[in-house]
Design an enzyme around this catalytic site. Structure first.
Site, PDB file in Angstrom:
ATOM      1  N   HIS A  77       0.805  -1.210   0.000  1.00  0.00           N
ATOM      2  CA  HIS A  77       0.000   0.000   0.000  1.00  0.00           C
ATOM      3  C   HIS A  77       0.846   1.272   0.000  1.00  0.00           C
ATOM      4  O   HIS A  77       0.368   2.318  -0.458  1.00  0.00           O
ATOM      5  CB  HIS A  77      -0.947   0.013   1.210  1.00  0.00           C
ATOM      6  CG  HIS A  77      -2.203  -0.759   0.987  1.00  0.00           C
ATOM      7  ND1 HIS A  77      -2.276  -2.125   1.156  1.00  0.00           N
ATOM      8  CD2 HIS A  77      -3.444  -0.367   0.605  1.00  0.00           C
ATOM      9  CE1 HIS A  77      -3.506  -2.537   0.889  1.00  0.00           C
ATOM     10  NE2 HIS A  77      -4.230  -1.492   0.553  1.00  0.00           N
ATOM     11  N   GLY A  78       2.051   1.219   0.511  1.00  0.00           N
ATOM     12  CA  GLY A  78       2.861   2.428   0.494  1.00  0.00           C
ATOM     13  C   GLY A  78       4.179   2.251   1.209  1.00  0.00           C
ATOM     14  O   GLY A  78       4.322   1.402   2.086  1.00  0.00           O
TER      15      GLY A  78
END
Length: 542
Positions: free
Chosen positions: A373-374
């Site tokens: 996700h990041g």
């Protein structure tokens, strides 16, 4: 996904606003009034053309949709990101073809292989697969994580002296995962001899390209061969789903952002700590903002694909109605859950090697899901938290079964699940670890039990938090888009999730009648009255 969250956080705010203006979002006038009508008109005009010409048109408009993006509109547009996705598709397609032909060309007849059994893959085929997956991950790793890792090294050792400013190419996380799945399936002998145009459309088809769902080649390829059938029946359903998604994004999610954003900003500042009530309002507001933002995007993706006769797999199904974390992940980002299960959790051993190994595999799968996700510690903590939640949930299921305990009342189970998810969302949204800690400390009374602050100290208008109550009621009690359009099979079922399910037809389910047409018009008017700005979707950051 104009920028990775951790990269955006280190850049001036104007950079993020520029990225928004340079992206053709579903909720932008450019997409709604220019791009989508042209794409549909061209597709209809070519319906009597050869099949490959029709697919070529969809590939062309999808590449235009992707290519409009420019990370810095003040600089000249560059084709390098178009070349990046085309190069990635070309390399993976031909590698996949090589791997899919391997069982017939690379293996000799084996006396141990019984009738209908495939011989063991040749060693060099496995090396090709490893090299292909590694190359995809290396490309993703460079763009998405090099800056984050460089920052860690710089803090720890002083090297490198400067961390490069790397712009994250649009949708690289999604098209990388799609192609890794294709390579693995090709190695397993589960792909067909696809034409390059089919494959290119599978990867770049604009309704899913930016933020999912993570489609599978077996779901999409047969549909691309039937896109010209029954369009007049698909159009009203597709339009209704798209408008419902647009309403969720523009009217609900964007208004909730006006509550969540200032409270999370307050937690990130050096001034006062949020009060207990402020912290809970901010956390719940963001949880609902993300819910309707992602739900709205998912509806628009389903609707825009259905305009072209394509049905996507269901990606979102009332996750806050889940009564356990296991159930939550069967309902939230369902195609990502499927990918993590099929291409990470099961290859790690799944639950086949005993309970202890199962818990390790669950934790690692969710940790890597958080990293996907990041590039930031908050995402790593979020993934680790959900890994722990899943392990505890499975252990609880096992204990209940062993001791023959009855399940807790469903409303209580839903409330506990929602609170656990809420804690995770604080890390997901927070500017950094410290601000997440401050907000959680306020939520659980470590900074006192203060209520809503005096007017002079408020960071949001006094009446706005009351909007959360009807939204929460709607989330828990009202049917979702898939249930409303259930008569017309709005989405494909995802393996492992019992949604969408059949059932008794209800009066509130959509039908092509005057009453529902009037309701659709009212929905469009309500959305138009709020359509005063363009705001990106939260999942575009990933």
């Amino acid at each position: 996904m104009p920028d990775d969250k951790s990269v955006v956080a280190s850049q001036p705010v104007v950079r993020r606003q520029e990225c928004r203006r340079s992206l053709m979002l579903f909720n932008s006038y450019t997409f709604l009034l220019v791009f989508l009508p042209i794409a549909l008109i061209g597709w209809q005009a070519l319906k009597r053309a050869p099949f490959r010409v029709v697919l070529g048109w969809l590939v062309l408009v999808s590449l235009v949709y992707y290519g409009v993006w420019n990370p810095d509109p003040e600089k000249p547009w560059s084709p390098k990101y178009i070349l990046l996705i085309l190069g990635s598709c070309t390399a993976n397609y031909y590698l996949g073809r090589t791997l899919s032909r391997r069982p017939k060309e690379d293996s000799d007849e084996s006396p141990q292989a019984g009738p209908g059994q495939r011989n063991a893959p040749a060693p060099h085929a496995k090396l090709l697969l490893i090299a292909g997956v590694a190359a995809n991950l290396a490309l993703l790793g460079y763009y998405k994580y090099a800056g984050f890792l460089g920052g860690i090294l710089n803090s720890a050792t002083g090297w490198p002296a400067s961390v490069p400013d790397i712009v994250l190419p649009l949708a690289i996380s999604f098209f990388t995962f799609l192609q890794i799945a294709y390579l693995v399936d090709a190695y397993r002998g589960e792909t067909e001899e696809y034409h390059f145009t089919d494959y290119l459309l599978f990867v770049t088809f604009f309704p899913h390209l930016i933020a999912g769902p993570l489609i599978h080649h077996r779901e999409m390829m047969p549909q691309f061969r039937q896109t010209r059938q029954g369009w007049h029946r698909d159009f009203p359903v597709a339009l209704g789903m798209f408008l419902m998604g647009l309403f969720k994004k523009v009217v609900i999610a964007d208004n909730l952002a006006r509550i969540a954003t200032p409270i999370f900003g307050l937690a990130a500042e050096d001034g006062r700590d949020p009060t207990m009530v402020e912290a809970w309002v901010g956390a719940v507001a963001f949880a609902l903002q993300l819910y309707f933002d992602f739900s709205g995007y998912s509806d628009m993706a389903l609707g825009s694909a259905r305009l072209f006769g394509i049905r996507f797999p269901l990606n979102f199904h009332s996750p806050y109605k889940a009564d356990s974390i296991v159930e939550f992940w069967r309902r939230w980002h369902m195609t990502l859950s499927r990918f993590l299960r099929d291409y990470l959790y099961i290859p790690l051993g799944g639950n086949r090697k005993g309970p202890s190994r199962r818990y390790v595999n669950l934790f690692l799968t969710m940790l890597l899901g958080g990293i996907w996700h990041g590039a930031g510690w908050t995402f790593i903590i979020w993934g680790a938290l959900h890994g722990i939640f899943l392990c505890v949930n499975h252990a609880w299921f096992g204990l209940r079964k062993k001791l023959a305990w009855r399940a807790m009342p469903k409303p209580l189970a839903i409330a506990l699940t929602f609170i656990a998810v809420l804690v995770g969302w604080v890390f997901f949204r927070a500017h950094d670890f410290e601000s997440a800690g401050r907000l959680l400390a306020s939520m659980f009374g470590l900074h006192g039990f203060g209520g809503w602050p005096d007017k002079a100290a408020r960071v949001v208008a006094s009446a706005e938090p009351l909007k959360l109550i009807p939204v929460l009621i709607g989330v828990w009690l009202l049917p979702n888009t898939q249930e409303i359009f259930a008569r017309y099979r709005p989405a494909l079922r995802v393996a492992g999730a019992p949604y969408p399910a059949g059932g008794t037809r209800r009066w509130w389910q959509w039908r092509p009648t005057k009453a529902f047409a009037a309701a659709t018009v009212l929905l469009a008017i309500a959305t138009g009255l709020q359509f005063d700005k363009v705001s990106e979707f939260i999942y575009f950051q990933f």
